[in-house]
Design an enzyme around this catalytic site. Structure first.
Site, PDB file in Angstrom:
ATOM      1  N   SER A  69       0.855  -1.181   0.000  1.00 39.97           N
ATOM      2  CA  SER A  69       0.000   0.000   0.000  1.00 39.97           C
ATOM      3  C   SER A  69       0.889   1.228   0.000  1.00 39.97           C
ATOM      4  O   SER A  69       1.961   1.213   0.606  1.00 39.97           O
ATOM      5  CB  SER A  69      -0.886   0.014   1.247  1.00 39.97           C
ATOM      6  OG  SER A  69      -1.416   1.318   1.440  1.00 39.97           O
ATOM      7  N   GLY A 128     -14.969   7.839   9.089  1.00 36.46           N
ATOM      8  CA  GLY A 128     -16.354   7.408   8.912  1.00 36.46           C
ATOM      9  C   GLY A 128     -16.778   7.409   7.458  1.00 36.46           C
ATOM     10  O   GLY A 128     -17.962   7.396   7.144  1.00 36.46           O
ATOM     11  N   SER A 131     -13.053   3.885   4.385  1.00 37.62           N
ATOM     12  CA  SER A 131     -11.850   3.527   3.640  1.00 37.62           C
ATOM     13  C   SER A 131     -11.712   2.010   3.586  1.00 37.62           C
ATOM     14  O   SER A 131     -11.135   1.467   2.649  1.00 37.62           O
ATOM     15  CB  SER A 131     -10.614   4.149   4.293  1.00 37.62           C
ATOM     16  OG  SER A 131     -10.376   3.606   5.575  1.00 37.62           O
ATOM     17  N   ASP A 176     -21.816  -0.328   3.752  1.00 37.75           N
ATOM     18  CA  ASP A 176     -20.605   0.275   3.181  1.00 37.75           C
ATOM     19  C   ASP A 176     -20.251  -0.324   1.826  1.00 37.75           C
ATOM     20  O   ASP A 176     -19.959   0.383   0.866  1.00 37.75           O
ATOM     21  CB  ASP A 176     -19.403   0.067   4.124  1.00 37.75           C
ATOM     22  CG  ASP A 176     -19.605   0.739   5.475  1.00 37.75           C
ATOM     23  OD1 ASP A 176     -20.593   1.473   5.644  1.00 37.75           O
ATOM     24  OD2 ASP A 176     -18.764   0.508   6.368  1.00 37.75           O
TER      25      ASP A 176
END
Ligand code: ADP
Ligand code: MG
Length: 386
Positions: A69, A128, A131, A176
């Site tokens: 990452s 929030g 991610s 989500d």
């Protein structure tokens, strides 16, 4: 192609010494309304935002998955045959967990090639805005293509949720991942978390001259996960005491009975879920009939219910919402699981600067941390970029 996707291709090449086979991406999300209703089999109305996580991926000729990452130098690698939640640590579980989750759902990975992945995210972490789902969904669409799985966007959202629940260990609902997979420009994703039917709902923000202002409190309470779990348990206790499988089955007419049966705290938890479900349905109806300028009271009522009944807001978020509304926002509410994180305000574009200044100064006067304020645009869900 976006500069983020191009950057990820270059970043991949720098780290792995070859070009990736493709780049996929998925957005973070904002929940417009419907908080903590998802795991109660209720209704939610999130949208995907214009901040994305990209996954640049190259196929390997062995059976190893290597993950990197841009937010850390760490490299994690694991053989496909060794995938299991206990073998994954930290952030890599959001990536490897998706590969593992596919195996748990009966997809044959015995011939699947290994992969090198590079994740690059522009979704703020822990604000929030999910991610976590953005990573899971970017990886899910990539694996779907590279491993030729032919899964639907909703199936991939479910895979992302399994990774989040069982590999990462966060007991969240489908909200989500559904938003990240199914988002559309200028649309909300109206999801029935019982039937798992989703519908795009036009928001008409641009044509109404409206914007969504995110107010990130930059407060992250250490009991965020514990508090979330605790609320989940209250909901389960309430449902059991009222002899229903889920709180979805209750309507506002059942609240009198609920108040007689439940202790005060559990009753208020239940009342939030029941009234929040009604507000989501009312928001969808109002958007269709009268447009986004008419949903302000519903947003404000949702916030009051999270603050007073579900008790998941923090003073920073309460003050930001109240100040935004005082200075011309159509409505404002906390968004996300709670105990910190972000709120959103629905604001006329021409009033945004004034509202931002008022919120910043109100929090400063109260001796609170300076919030991070930025707008988000309802955007397209997960996709292949290159
Ligand atoms: P949220 O989803 O609200 O942003 P979560 O706690 O669910 O917050 O997910 C945040 C976690 O996701 C981080 O702690 C990290 O482990 C992981 N994560 C987020 N962005 C990245 C990234 N760019 N690279 C690696 N891991 C990331
Ligand atoms: Mg998350």
């Amino acid at each position: 192609m976006s500069d983020q996707a191009t950057g990820a291709q270059d970043g991949f090449a720098a780290r792995y010494g070859r070009r990736p086979d493709g780049v996929w991406s998925a957005p973070g999300r904002v929940n417009l309304i419907g908080e903590h209703t998802d795991y109660n089999h209720g209704f939610v109305l999130p949208f995907a935002i214009d901040r994305r996580t990209v996954a640049a991926v190259g196929v390997r000729d062995d059976r190893v998955v290597r993950v990197r990452s841009t937010f850390t130098e760490e490299e994690v690698s694991l053989a496909i045959d060794d995938l299991s939640p206990t073998a994954m640590e930290g952030w890599s579980a959001y990536v490897l967990g998706v590969a593992w989750a596919l195996g748990t759902q009966g997809h044959d990975l015995s011939q699947a090639p290994g992969l090198d992945l590079l994740i690059d995210s522009r979704v703020p972490v822990g604000a929030g805005l999910s991610s976590s789902a953005a990573i899971e969904c970017a990886v899910a669409v990539a694996l779907n293509d590279l491993w030729e799985l032919n899964l639907s966007p909703l199936d991939l959202a479910r895979i992302g949720r399994i990774a989040e629940n069982r590999a990462v260990g966060a007991p969240t609902g489908l909200l989500d991942q559904a938003a990240s997979m199914l988002g559309r420009e200028d649309h909300g994703v109206f999801l029935d978390c019982d039937t798992e039917q989703a519908e795009a709902v036009a928001l008409h923000l641009r044509e109404e001259g409206l914007e969504i202002l995110v107010m990130d409190s930059r407060v992250e309470h250490e009991h965020a996960t514990g508090g979330y779990r605790d609320r989940r348990e209250s909901c389960e206790r309430g449902a059991a005491a009222l002899a229903v499988a889920t709180l979805r089955e209750l309507s506002e007419d059942d609240l009198t009975r609920a108040s007689a049966v439940l202790d005060d705290e559990t009753y208020r938890r239940v009342r939030h879920i029941v009234t929040e479900n009604a507000r989501v349905l009312e928001t969808v109806r109002t958007l269709g009939e009268s447009g986004p300028r008419a949903i302000g009271d519903l947003l404000n009522a949702s916030h009051a219910s999270m603050r007073d009944d579900f008790e998941i807001t923090v003073p920073e978020i309460d003050l930001a919402c109240a100040t935004a509304v005082e200075h011309g926002a159509i409505g404002a509410r906390m968004t996300g699981g709670g105990f910190g994180g972000s709120a959103i305000a629905l604001v006329p574009a021409d009033a945004r600067a004034e509202i931002e200044a008022a919120v910043t100064s109100a929090l400063a006067s109260a001796g609170m941390r300076e919030p991070q304020l930025f707008t988000v645009t309802p955007s397209e869900g997960a996709r292949r970029d290159a």
